[in-house]
Design an enzyme around this catalytic site. Structure first.
Site, PDB file in Angstrom:
ATOM      1  N   GLU A 115      35.906  56.406 -25.825  1.00  0.00           N
ATOM      2  CA  GLU A 115      35.687  57.698 -25.110  1.00  0.00           C
ATOM      3  C   GLU A 115      36.048  57.717 -23.716  1.00  0.00           C
ATOM      4  O   GLU A 115      36.440  58.735 -23.045  1.00  0.00           O
ATOM      5  CB  GLU A 115      34.138  57.845 -25.535  1.00  0.00           C
ATOM      6  CG  GLU A 115      33.569  59.284 -25.262  1.00  0.00           C
ATOM      7  CD  GLU A 115      32.349  59.461 -25.717  1.00  0.00           C
ATOM      8  OE1 GLU A 115      32.033  58.985 -26.598  1.00  0.00           O
ATOM      9  OE2 GLU A 115      31.570  60.309 -25.022  1.00  0.00           O
ATOM     10  N   GLU A 119      39.576  58.022 -23.368  1.00  0.00           N
ATOM     11  CA  GLU A 119      39.991  59.435 -23.540  1.00  0.00           C
ATOM     12  C   GLU A 119      39.710  60.344 -22.313  1.00  0.00           C
ATOM     13  O   GLU A 119      40.425  61.038 -21.834  1.00  0.00           O
ATOM     14  CB  GLU A 119      39.080  59.907 -24.843  1.00  0.00           C
ATOM     15  CG  GLU A 119      39.662  61.373 -25.279  1.00  0.00           C
ATOM     16  CD  GLU A 119      38.573  61.867 -26.353  1.00  0.00           C
ATOM     17  OE1 GLU A 119      37.609  61.107 -26.648  1.00  0.00           O
ATOM     18  OE2 GLU A 119      38.829  62.977 -26.767  1.00  0.00           O
ATOM     19  N   CYS A 129      28.305  61.148 -29.574  1.00  0.00           N
ATOM     20  CA  CYS A 129      27.428  60.160 -30.122  1.00  0.00           C
ATOM     21  C   CYS A 129      26.296  60.700 -30.846  1.00  0.00           C
ATOM     22  O   CYS A 129      25.773  60.185 -32.039  1.00  0.00           O
ATOM     23  CB  CYS A 129      26.822  59.146 -29.159  1.00  0.00           C
ATOM     24  SG  CYS A 129      27.976  58.411 -27.792  1.00  0.00           S
ATOM     25  N   SER A 164      34.332  64.777 -27.580  1.00  0.00           N
ATOM     26  CA  SER A 164      35.174  63.732 -27.556  1.00  0.00           C
ATOM     27  C   SER A 164      35.532  63.313 -28.968  1.00  0.00           C
ATOM     28  O   SER A 164      34.638  63.673 -29.838  1.00  0.00           O
ATOM     29  CB  SER A 164      34.345  62.503 -26.884  1.00  0.00           C
ATOM     30  OG  SER A 164      35.082  61.460 -27.345  1.00  0.00           O
ATOM     31  N   LYS A 206      21.287  60.985 -38.260  1.00  0.00           N
ATOM     32  CA  LYS A 206      22.287  59.777 -38.712  1.00  0.00           C
ATOM     33  C   LYS A 206      22.407  59.854 -40.157  1.00  0.00           C
ATOM     34  O   LYS A 206      23.680  59.530 -40.747  1.00  0.00           O
ATOM     35  CB  LYS A 206      21.930  58.733 -38.085  1.00  0.00           C
ATOM     36  CG  LYS A 206      22.122  58.474 -36.676  1.00  0.00           C
ATOM     37  CD  LYS A 206      23.303  58.073 -36.246  1.00  0.00           C
ATOM     38  CE  LYS A 206      23.600  58.291 -34.869  1.00  0.00           C
ATOM     39  NZ  LYS A 206      25.087  58.281 -34.351  1.00  0.00           N
ATOM     40  N   GLU A 260      24.963  62.406 -40.707  1.00  0.00           N
ATOM     41  CA  GLU A 260      26.201  62.244 -40.283  1.00  0.00           C
ATOM     42  C   GLU A 260      26.941  61.056 -41.252  1.00  0.00           C
ATOM     43  O   GLU A 260      28.017  61.255 -41.609  1.00  0.00           O
ATOM     44  CB  GLU A 260      26.179  61.576 -39.043  1.00  0.00           C
ATOM     45  CG  GLU A 260      27.680  61.352 -38.334  1.00  0.00           C
ATOM     46  CD  GLU A 260      27.121  60.324 -36.947  1.00  0.00           C
ATOM     47  OE1 GLU A 260      26.271  59.689 -36.666  1.00  0.00           O
ATOM     48  OE2 GLU A 260      28.140  60.399 -36.118  1.00  0.00           O
ATOM     49  N   GLU A 281      34.400  62.975 -44.404  1.00  0.00           N
ATOM     50  CA  GLU A 281      35.473  62.266 -43.664  1.00  0.00           C
ATOM     51  C   GLU A 281      35.367  60.796 -43.049  1.00  0.00           C
ATOM     52  O   GLU A 281      36.178  60.474 -42.715  1.00  0.00           O
ATOM     53  CB  GLU A 281      35.848  63.164 -42.348  1.00  0.00           C
ATOM     54  CG  GLU A 281      34.803  63.526 -41.268  1.00  0.00           C
ATOM     55  CD  GLU A 281      33.697  64.629 -41.636  1.00  0.00           C
ATOM     56  OE1 GLU A 281      33.760  64.939 -42.571  1.00  0.00           O
ATOM     57  OE2 GLU A 281      33.460  64.979 -40.456  1.00  0.00           O
ATOM     58  N   CYS A 326      17.579  59.183 -27.411  1.00  0.00           N
ATOM     59  CA  CYS A 326      17.292  58.623 -28.905  1.00  0.00           C
ATOM     60  C   CYS A 326      16.154  57.749 -28.848  1.00  0.00           C
ATOM     61  O   CYS A 326      15.695  57.524 -29.839  1.00  0.00           O
ATOM     62  CB  CYS A 326      18.425  57.373 -28.979  1.00  0.00           C
ATOM     63  SG  CYS A 326      20.102  58.381 -28.968  1.00  0.00           S
TER      64      CYS A 326
END
Lengths: 103, 442
Positions: free
Chosen positions: B162, B165, B192, B212, B252, B255, B260, B416
């Site tokens: 990241e 990037e 994240c 990102s 999560k 996720e 994908e 978190c």
């Protein structure tokens, strides 16, 4: 017909009793406020305590910057070459979905 | 998942897949439709969950039982950790499934443990909130039969990807250098937080290019363990590696179910061994892991410490571990960005402007490029508590007036460490419990 006369009964609150009532009311109010603020304070306190734990983990770490992580560097050397390499793009990057268009 | 769908209200509109399964609006095939459900019997209709829900997904009148609208819910779990009555529950319970897999001797069951778990899991075993239990947690995991992997390692990897990037974007857009890869827009958002990603996908699709492209540490670790881990470290078939992520987060779970995220399978297919498996097989929350330990009769508080030296998948740095705090990703990224751009290490690593619980934190860092001697000022912002704090920041970007280059966003207030999968209010199980504990007859 005898005339009716209303006589109000005297309720007397002595100075001592008045102070007593005031004290009791104050105590009830105060304990209520104390309990609520105490509960709310606690609810934020644990966030700070946990955050402190993680910052402590950072401070006690021997290496503290990601680019100095030997294991990650070794992985790049043996496997993914460098950040943003074609393989890294394939394995470590993703795309996002416009969910307003998913019906 | 089938169970979740069966509890859906009948008046919802459904689309059918080829196999005849029902998909909900805003969800892809195979994605977990419902992570959090409010139990009607327990709900008193007090509206506190509504005051924590970032997307307004909770409906129901004051005093009547509330309901979560799956289409709007980003599964962050803030309603769950803040409900005074414990009414919202996490309905995805893979604990027994993981125990089954642990007994299967053919499988290598690997964990990926998020930073925030180590400072909260102790609470479930009577330890103080914030006590750092990395080594005892490793010990307990070892005892349960896991191979230890630490998401902090992947957090370091995330910073590399990241951060690179971001640096690529800065040199392309600000310093007008050429770039060989496809780049998104500035300001760059961190990606994240799965609740945040889904929030953008649902509510601000025009800002998707700003996210990102780097995956979250958990997903990176999953695909890395099934590729590099399988071929270089454990010499196992990727099918025999079962990745269990332990996260402070309910989003999560959603996720990991995104279709994908089967990059490892695609990688091996390109090498000639086809297979069908996700990068991360199962997600446990901190609460789930505590339950798993208790089911296996492991008391974390009494487990001897264990240090997992020489295990590349769990080697981490201080920058990786602060990912769990609001501002942590930013701080870790700045440490590396400074080194990459200026060619030397920061003298003081603690970057205090991004620490603390202020809603939106912003800072400026002046960097001097080592190669050319040019100076550039990097403007960064840190947002946590999406519900209260994100809107002005997003409006600024849409209006084209945002001064920032890099914005860290975490959905939950405090980051978190206060995620929806963490132990519920450690000072007591819920507000009412705490209140009851104060009463003299208890």
């Amino acid at each position: 017909m005898a005339e009716y006369e209303y006589i109000e009964q005297k309720t007397e609150v002595s100075r001592r009793a008045f102070l007593g009532i005031l004290g009791a009311a104050g105590a009830i109010l105060w304990s209520g406020i104390y309990i609520t603020t105490d509960i709310f304070q606690d609810r934020n306190k644990y966030i700070k305590m946990r955050a402190k734990g993680l910052y402590k983990d950072d401070t006690i770490s021997k290496i503290r910057q990601s680019h100095n992580n030997h294991a990650v560097a070794a992985m790049y050397k043996e496997f993914a070459q460098k950040p943003l390499s074609p393989l890294a793009e394939k394995l470590f990057h993703t795309h996002y979905i416009d969910r307003t268009k998913l019906s | 998942m089938e169970k979740c769908l069966r509890t859906m209200e009948p008046n919802r509109r459904f689309k059918l897949t080829d196999k005849g399964e029902r998909i909900l609006k805003g969800l892809q095939e195979k994605e977990i439709a419902k992570v959090i459900v409010i139990e009607e019997d327990k709900c008193k209709g007090c509206d506190s969950c509504k005051s924590f829900c970032p997307t307004g997904a909770i409906s129901g009148k004051y005093g009547a039982a509330h309901r979560i609208e799956t289409e709007k819910c980003i599964a962050c779990g803030q309603c769950l950790v803040n409900c005074p009555f414990g009414a919202p529950g996490d309905v995805v319970d893979p604990v027994d499934h993981v125990i089954d897999k642990l007994r299967n001797k053919q499988l290598t069951v690997v964990t990926t443990i998020a930073p925030s778990v180590r400072v909260a899991i102790g609470e479930e075993f009577g330890l103080e909130p914030g006590s750092l239990e990395t080594k005892r947690m490793y010990g307990a995991l070892k005892k349960a039969g896991f191979v230890i992997g630490d998401t902090n390692y992947a957090a370091d990897l995330t910073i590399m990807e990241e951060g690179s990037e971001l640096i690529e974007k800065i040199s392309h857009y600000m310093l007008k250098e050429e770039s060989h890869i496809h780049l998104g827009a500035l300001p760059q958002f961190t990606s994240c937080c799965p609740a945040w990603v889904r929030y953008i996908e649902l509510n601000y699709p025009q800002l998707i290019p700003n996210l990102s492209s780097a995956k979250s540490p958990m997903m990176m670790h999953g695909s890395l363990m099934k590729t590099y881990g399988a071929s270089h470290l454990w010499e196992k078939r990727p099918e025999d590696i079962f990745v269990v992520a332990v996260m402070p987060c309910t989003a999560k779970k959603f996720e990991a179910s995104r279709p994908e995220f089967s990059n490892a399978a695609a990688y091996w297919a390109s090498k000639g061994t086809a297979g069908n498996y996700p990068d991360v097989d199962v997600v446990l929350t901190t609460r789930d892991l505590a339950r798993l330990f208790k089911k296996l009769g492991i008391n974390l508080a009494k487990t001897p410490e264990f240090e997992d030296a020489d295990n590349p998948m769990s080697a981490y740095t201080g920058a990786g571990t602060i990912f769990g705090n609001t501002g942590g990703v930013m701080e870790a990224a700045l440490r590396t960005a400074f080194f990459v751009i200026c060619g030397k290490e920061l003298d003081v690593l603690e970057f205090t402007p991004v620490r603390g619980l202020k809603g939106v934190k912003s800072a400026e860092v002046t960097l001097k490029q080592a190669k050319t001697g040019r100076e550039l000022t990097l403007k960064v912002a840190v947002v946590h508590g999406v519900k209260e704090n994100i809107k002005p920041v997003l409006d600024e970007i849409i209006a084209g007036k945002s001064p920032y280059h890099f914005i860290e966003v975490m959905n939950c207030p405090g980051g978190c460490v206060n995620g929806g999968g963490q132990p519920i209010n450690p000072m007591g199980t819920s507000w009412t419990e705490k209140f009851r504990a104060l009463l003299p007859w208890n």
